[in-house]
Motif scaffolding. Structure first.
Motif, PDB file in Angstrom:
ATOM      1  N   ASN A  68       0.850  -1.186   0.000  1.00 33.05           N
ATOM      2  CA  ASN A  68       0.000   0.000   0.000  1.00 33.05           C
ATOM      3  C   ASN A  68       0.892   1.244   0.000  1.00 33.05           C
ATOM      4  O   ASN A  68       1.006   1.948   1.012  1.00 33.05           O
ATOM      5  N   ASN A  69       1.502   1.513  -1.138  1.00 35.30           N
ATOM      6  CA  ASN A  69       2.437   2.642  -1.237  1.00 35.30           C
ATOM      7  C   ASN A  69       1.745   3.974  -0.978  1.00 35.30           C
ATOM      8  O   ASN A  69       2.336   4.897  -0.425  1.00 35.30           O
ATOM      9  N   ALA A  70       0.500   4.083  -1.412  1.00 29.02           N
ATOM     10  CA  ALA A  70      -0.227   5.342  -1.235  1.00 29.02           C
ATOM     11  C   ALA A  70      -0.409   5.638   0.256  1.00 29.02           C
ATOM     12  O   ALA A  70      -0.238   6.782   0.699  1.00 29.02           O
ATOM     13  N   GLU A  71      -0.731   4.612   1.026  1.00 32.77           N
ATOM     14  CA  GLU A  71      -0.908   4.809   2.470  1.00 32.77           C
ATOM     15  C   GLU A  71       0.442   5.152   3.105  1.00 32.77           C
ATOM     16  O   GLU A  71       0.506   5.998   4.006  1.00 32.77           O
TER      17      GLU A  71
ATOM     18  N   PHE B 423      -8.414   0.671  -3.846  1.00 34.87           N
ATOM     19  CA  PHE B 423      -7.025   0.443  -3.417  1.00 34.87           C
ATOM     20  C   PHE B 423      -6.074   0.574  -4.610  1.00 34.87           C
ATOM     21  O   PHE B 423      -5.061   1.277  -4.554  1.00 34.87           O
ATOM     22  N   ARG B 426      -5.974   4.238  -6.053  1.00 39.60           N
ATOM     23  CA  ARG B 426      -5.216   5.155  -5.188  1.00 39.60           C
ATOM     24  C   ARG B 426      -3.722   4.927  -5.360  1.00 39.60           C
ATOM     25  O   ARG B 426      -2.941   5.877  -5.417  1.00 39.60           O
ATOM     26  N   ASN B 427      -3.337   3.657  -5.442  1.00 41.23           N
ATOM     27  CA  ASN B 427      -1.907   3.368  -5.568  1.00 41.23           C
ATOM     28  C   ASN B 427      -1.347   3.710  -6.944  1.00 41.23           C
ATOM     29  O   ASN B 427      -0.139   3.891  -7.090  1.00 41.23           O
ATOM     30  N   ILE B 430       0.765   6.926  -7.135  1.00 35.35           N
ATOM     31  CA  ILE B 430       2.154   6.958  -6.670  1.00 35.35           C
ATOM     32  C   ILE B 430       3.111   7.232  -7.829  1.00 35.35           C
ATOM     33  O   ILE B 430       4.157   7.844  -7.670  1.00 35.35           O
ATOM     34  N   VAL B 458      -6.175  12.453  -3.335  1.00 40.70           N
ATOM     35  CA  VAL B 458      -6.319  10.989  -3.386  1.00 40.70           C
ATOM     36  C   VAL B 458      -5.431  10.331  -2.335  1.00 40.70           C
ATOM     37  O   VAL B 458      -5.872   9.437  -1.600  1.00 40.70           O
ATOM     38  N   ILE B 459      -4.182  10.786  -2.251  1.00 38.19           N
ATOM     39  CA  ILE B 459      -3.249  10.160  -1.306  1.00 38.19           C
ATOM     40  C   ILE B 459      -3.719  10.361   0.141  1.00 38.19           C
ATOM     41  O   ILE B 459      -3.605   9.460   0.977  1.00 38.19           O
ATOM     42  N   SER B 462      -7.507   7.700   3.018  1.00 38.42           N
ATOM     43  CA  SER B 462      -7.208   6.277   3.192  1.00 38.42           C
ATOM     44  C   SER B 462      -8.352   5.426   2.656  1.00 38.42           C
ATOM     45  O   SER B 462      -9.525   5.806   2.755  1.00 38.42           O
ATOM     46  N   SER B 465      -7.413  -1.812   2.610  1.00 34.47           N
ATOM     47  CA  SER B 465      -6.430  -2.612   1.879  1.00 34.47           C
ATOM     48  C   SER B 465      -6.953  -4.044   1.756  1.00 34.47           C
ATOM     49  O   SER B 465      -7.417  -4.623   2.738  1.00 34.47           O
TER      50      SER B 465
END
Lengths: 179, 479
Positions: A68-71, B423, B426-427, B430, B458-459, B462, B465
């Motif tokens: 979970n890189n974003a978290e 999930f 959102r990722n 990155i 977005v980041i 939360s 997961s």
């Protein structure tokens, strides 16, 4: 009954709708009613932050371990130290027990080159001692992307063959550091 | 009950149906809202929409953004929503995702209005059909992606609205309203032609609200649209314009061109048949028959079995209704039979839109009408119970409960699919504005500011997961 109305055991009262049809209709509707009830429960729970699958509270290392890189980035943005070891619950990097690892160790354990790269870009530091640990850990949790990053840091170039690798004698791997 | 107007008696079942729909839709809306704005398909449209100096220049230029698509409202909507966020002070995420939620709620409400729940037997049929509506894979396809607004959901809303209008007694404003809905749908995506298809099917089935003037007006709008496309030299994507499956394998656009480019007819027939099969049996998905490869993996995945059994049971019911009610001839059809005929015709025509490639989204309008047909068929079956023997009645009840149970399970799985999507989406952010790749950052300050703002929004939000969600869910809900 003059106009065809009829009462069923379920209190259903409708034109031409027999008791049997009422029972069949009720049975057919049961799954949907159950979903509606569960949905109401989820909605009510959502109001107090405990709805269906709310986001989990995780440490930075745990966020990395769960890919979970974003978290992880959010935690860094609100002040988490990318070099600070933290607890990772059992089942993510180790079977059945919690471990305490740094975020970069979690990235190696989770076989995530992208996470490792992200941590390095956001302030994670790997000293010589840590680099040795990470390279040894990578020998257990093999990942070509991770190996390339670590080898470049250790030798200045990516390894192209399966050479002797680092000396791992006396190195305690992160997955052995039970909390 | 004596002395009470019939409309009051009808109100109670309608209210109960609305309550059931509301309870199920509410957490679903939350799940849709949690999926962030996407990088792919969304960011570019938002940036382009926001950067243009005026709506008119954007409208004029967007007509020629692509040689195979004509979607001027795609960018216009993005522009309006960015402006809406600026005017209200809301986050981009709230505005864009809020619109997606609103579209889903409209689909649910229009479905309720279309099927007209009036009696308790209707409520029972609704309770089976509503999970079909939500649980069918084409519905999830309307919730998962956005471009940055989901155009297939918009087309679905327009198509259902036309269907609802066609059920009413004709009014003077119906033709212009239908034309407006069609024009809007066509301006967001080519599948908007399904709105015209619905209008034609309603007219062919003899639905009272669909007058000759409505059909003529809608056909003129479609004709003008085709002329504009032709004038702008916009072609339709052919074989190889998009990846698609064949048998048990998914092929890239290049592979498809190599395999079928020279002789495309067989592949087109495969796609059209596959599109219809996907609606009726939940197989294939994106052109791939998972059953074909199930023997290699030691048997079919549970999700495949559940989807297949639920769909086969419901499709059998739809076939039963069609055979028993439509063979009397159009003149003798009831209003319900006409609705049913329209629903079936829309599914068949929608499948034809898959000619070049199969995608769940393309048959999403067909999925909505599949739920309408299932409602009518379930109600039809329940209505036969008073004339049947006890054992037969018990078997019907068991059949319906099992089928409804499977569809309800599928509907519950939409939450999992959306959480998973949230999930992943959102990722994806990155990779945007990576500090170690500053050379890839946009050079335009406005573009950079918008990109940074969406990324930060977005980041900072939360989402759940999948690592902390039930492990079994993948096998039962994800294909």
């Amino acid at each position: 009954m003059a106009d065809g109305f009829r009462d069923s055991r379920f209190g259903i009262r409708d034109s031409g709708f027999s008791i049997r049809a009422g029972a069949a209709g009720f049975l057919a509707a049961l799954p949907c009613i159950a979903l509606a009830a569960v949905s109401a429960w989820w909605s009510a729970g959502g109001l107090v932050g405990r709805g269906l699958w709310p986001p989990d509270e995780v440490t930075l290392a745990e966020a990395i371990a769960t890919r979970n890189n974003a978290e992880a980035l959010r935690l860094i943005a609100i002040g988490a130290d990318p070099n600070q070891p933290s607890r990772v619950r059992g089942g993510l990097l180790s079977e059945g027990y919690d471990v305490v690892v740094t975020p970069v160790e979690a990235a190696v354990g989770a076989q995530r080159a992208d996470s490792l790269r992200m941590l390095l870009a956001h302030g994670a530091v790997i000293d010589e001692r840590e680099l040795r640990i990470l390279r040894c850990y990578e020998r257990v949790r093999r990942d070509s992307g991770v190996r390339e990053i670590l080898d470049i840091r250790a030798t200045g170039e990516p390894s192209t063959t399966l050479g002797p690798g680092p000396d791992c004698s006396g190195v305690r791997l992160p997955s052995d550091r039970a909390d | 009950m004596q002395g009470r107007p019939p409309s009051v008696d009808r109100l109670k079942p309608a209210v109960l149906a609305l309550l059931l729909a509301a309870l199920i839709t509410l957490p679903l809306a939350d799940s849709v809202f949690q999926v962030p704005i996407q990088v792919s398909d969304s960011l570019e449209a938002i940036v382009i929409g926001a950067k243009y100096p005026s709506s008119w220049s954007l409208l004029a230029d967007s007509a020629q953004f692509s040689s195979t698509t004509f979607r001027p409202m795609r960018y216009q909507q993005a522009r309006w929503l960015v402006q809406g966020a600026a005017a209200t002070g809301l986050t981009y995420n709230s505005v864009f995702r809020g619109v997606h939620v609103a579209l889903m709620v409209m689909l649910v409400l229009l479905f309720l209005v279309a099927i007209r729940v009036r009696s308790w037997i209707d409520v029972a049929a609704f309770a089976v059909a509503f999970p079909v509506l939500v649980g069918i894979h084409t519905f999830a396809a309307m919730l998962q992606e956005a471009f940055p607004v989901n155009h297939f959901a918009e087309v679905g809303v327009c198509a259902l609205a036309v269907f609802v209008l066609a059920q009413q007694p004709p009014r003077w404003f119906f033709p212009p309203l239908m034309c407006l809905l069609l024009a809007f749908a066509l301006s967001v995506i080519e599948s908007g032609a399904m709105v015209w298809v619905v209008a034609i099917c309603c007219a062919a089935a003899g639905m009272r609200g669909m007058t000759r003037s409505s059909v003529v007006a809608a056909t003129v709008v479609l004709g003008v649209y085709l002329l504009v496309r032709n004038a702008l030299d916009i072609s339709s994507p052919g074989i190889g314009g998009h990846g698609s499956g064949f048998g048990g394998t998914f092929y890239s656009p290049e592979e498809l061109t190599r395999r079928f480019g020279a002789h495309p007819l067989g592949f087109i027939a495969y796609n059209v048949a596959g599109g219809l099969a996907s609606l009726l049996f939940s197989e294939p998905r994106q052109g791939v028959y998972s059953l074909a490869s199930a023997w290699k993996t030691g048997g079919p995945h549970p999700v495949l079995t559940i989807n297949l059994v639920a769909s086969i049971a419901t499709t059998a019911l739809i076939v039963w209704y069609g055979v028993t009610h439509l063979r009397v001839g159009r003149a003798a059809w009831s209003d319900t039979d006409r609705m049913f005929a329209v629903a079936c015709a829309v599914m068949v025509v929608n499948a034809a839109l898959n000619a070049a490639y199969i995608k769940d989204e393309i048959i999403s309008v067909g999925g909505l009408f599949y739920a309408v047909a299932s409602f009518i068929a379930v109600r039809g079956l329940l209505e036969t119970i008073p004339q049947r023997r006890r054992v037969a009645s018990a078997l019907i009840a068991l059949f319906l409960m099992t089928d409804a149970g499977l569809w309800t399970f599928r509907a519950a799985g939409v939450h999992y699919v959306l959480r998973y999507d949230a999930f992943k989406t959102r990722n994806d952010w990155i990779e945007v504005l990576r500090p170690d790749k500053r050379e890839d950052w946009p050079t335009d300050p406005q573009e950079l500011a918008i990109t940074r703002r969406i990324r930060d929004e977005v980041i900072l939000r939360s989402v759940a997961s999948p690592s902390f969600m039930p492990r079994w869910a993948d096998r039962y809900w994800v294909e």
